[in-house]
Design an enzyme around this catalytic site. Sequence first.
Site, PDB file in Angstrom:
ATOM      1  CE  LYS A   1      -4.051   0.275   2.146  1.00 16.31           C
ATOM      2  NZ  LYS A   1      -5.129   0.165   1.167  1.00 16.31           N
TER       3      LYS A   1
HETATM    4  C1  LIG Z   1      -6.321  -1.693  -4.013  1.00 16.73           C
HETATM    5  C2  LIG Z   1      -6.933  -2.402  -2.852  1.00 16.73           C
HETATM    6  N1  LIG Z   1      -7.308  -3.679  -2.990  1.00 16.73           N
HETATM    7  C3  LIG Z   1      -7.875  -4.360  -1.991  1.00 16.73           C
HETATM    8  C4  LIG Z   1      -8.111  -3.777  -0.765  1.00 16.73           C
HETATM    9  C5  LIG Z   1      -8.737  -4.562   0.329  1.00 16.73           C
HETATM   10  O1  LIG Z   1      -7.822  -4.831   1.359  1.00 16.73           O
HETATM   11  P1  LIG Z   1      -8.302  -5.006   2.840  1.00 16.73           P
HETATM   12  O2  LIG Z   1      -9.373  -6.041   2.823  1.00 16.73           O
HETATM   13  O3  LIG Z   1      -7.089  -5.459   3.576  1.00 16.73           O
HETATM   14  O4  LIG Z   1      -8.787  -3.693   3.299  1.00 16.73           O
HETATM   15  C6  LIG Z   1      -7.744  -2.435  -0.569  1.00 16.73           C
HETATM   16  C7  LIG Z   1      -7.949  -1.779   0.731  1.00 16.73           C
HETATM   17  O5  LIG Z   1      -7.066  -1.655   1.525  1.00 16.73           O
HETATM   18  C8  LIG Z   1      -7.114  -1.744  -1.623  1.00 16.73           C
HETATM   19  O6  LIG Z   1      -6.737  -0.467  -1.467  1.00 16.73           O
END
Ligand SMILES: Cc1ncc(COP(=O)(O)O)c(C=O)c1O
Length: 306
Positions: A155
């Site tokens: 991220k």
């Molecule tokens: C691009 C992206 N994909 C998937 C997710 C889902 O991840 P999570 O379930 O850990 O929030 C997120 C959110 O954080 C995201 O920004």
Amino acid sequence: MPSYAYFQQQFVPLAEAKLGIMTNALHYGTAVFEGIRGNWNPEKKQMYIFRLREHYQRLRDGCRVIKIELPHSLDELCQITASLVAMCRFEEDVYIRPLAYKSSQSLGVRLHNLESDFLVLVIPWGPYLDVDKAASCGVSSWRRPDYNVIPPSAKLTGLYINNAFAKTEAIEKGFDEAIMLTPDGHVSEGSGENVFLVAGGKLVTPARDNHILLGITRDTVMKLAKDELGLETVERPVTLDELFTAEECFLTGTAAHITPVGEIDHRPVGKGEVGAITRKLQELYFEIIRGDNPKYIDWCTPVYKK
Ligand SMILES: Cc1ncc(COP(=O)(O)O)c(C=O)c1O
């Protein structure tokens, strides 16, 4: 209700946490973030942070990718976050935003020879997408970057300009959310969510090497599907026509929870309504994240002292 932040190793009112305009991360996207939810349980008068440690494990991995040394251990990060949320005393769902960033007041494109710091802030935040209705999604013209462009499995703040392009394109075209493809045209993920479909009585979701973020909600859903509904999830490349012909489709994410998808590029998914498996998973998930299911209580960190 005042908000607080953990900033430069101290708890301070959110309004007092200010960064200099030369901060390297502001100019070059040299930061790693997390999105964590605190879920308010009005009956128990308790705030439960969901899968806190797993979020910090992912943050720590992202820090390794962009050469940031976190000033705290995982245990300390969890402790700091729980104390911060407790200090804010919100009685509604909150969103917790940790950020590890290149903090030097120094311009210049690089990862080396820069200081870094870590902050966390908490804000009240209700639903991101409407989880009671089936969302409409558009397939984005913006594709996910390849692993040797910007690794999509971390991220990194700089990476999210890609997601921002996709989200705004989707909204401007009248959709609720974007579905992005991999560089070779397979289904990857939403702008802030992973994608699941139900096909042939199984769950299917793009695999870890399909340019996705390995979502913690994705992992939660796969575990619940297996242990509570007896449904296996197949992680594999997914083609667009599979998405168009799926029996059900839903998005998962900390912000979006489990959001049903009712149409993709103006084609109805199944009957265009919230599917039966999606509904069951949603029910289980909402009970668990609010600390109402004893079997999964270890995923929840209560923050208010009784
Ligand atoms: C691009 C992206 N994909 C998937 C997710 C889902 O991840 P999570 O379930 O850990 O929030 C997120 C959110 O954080 C995201 O920004």
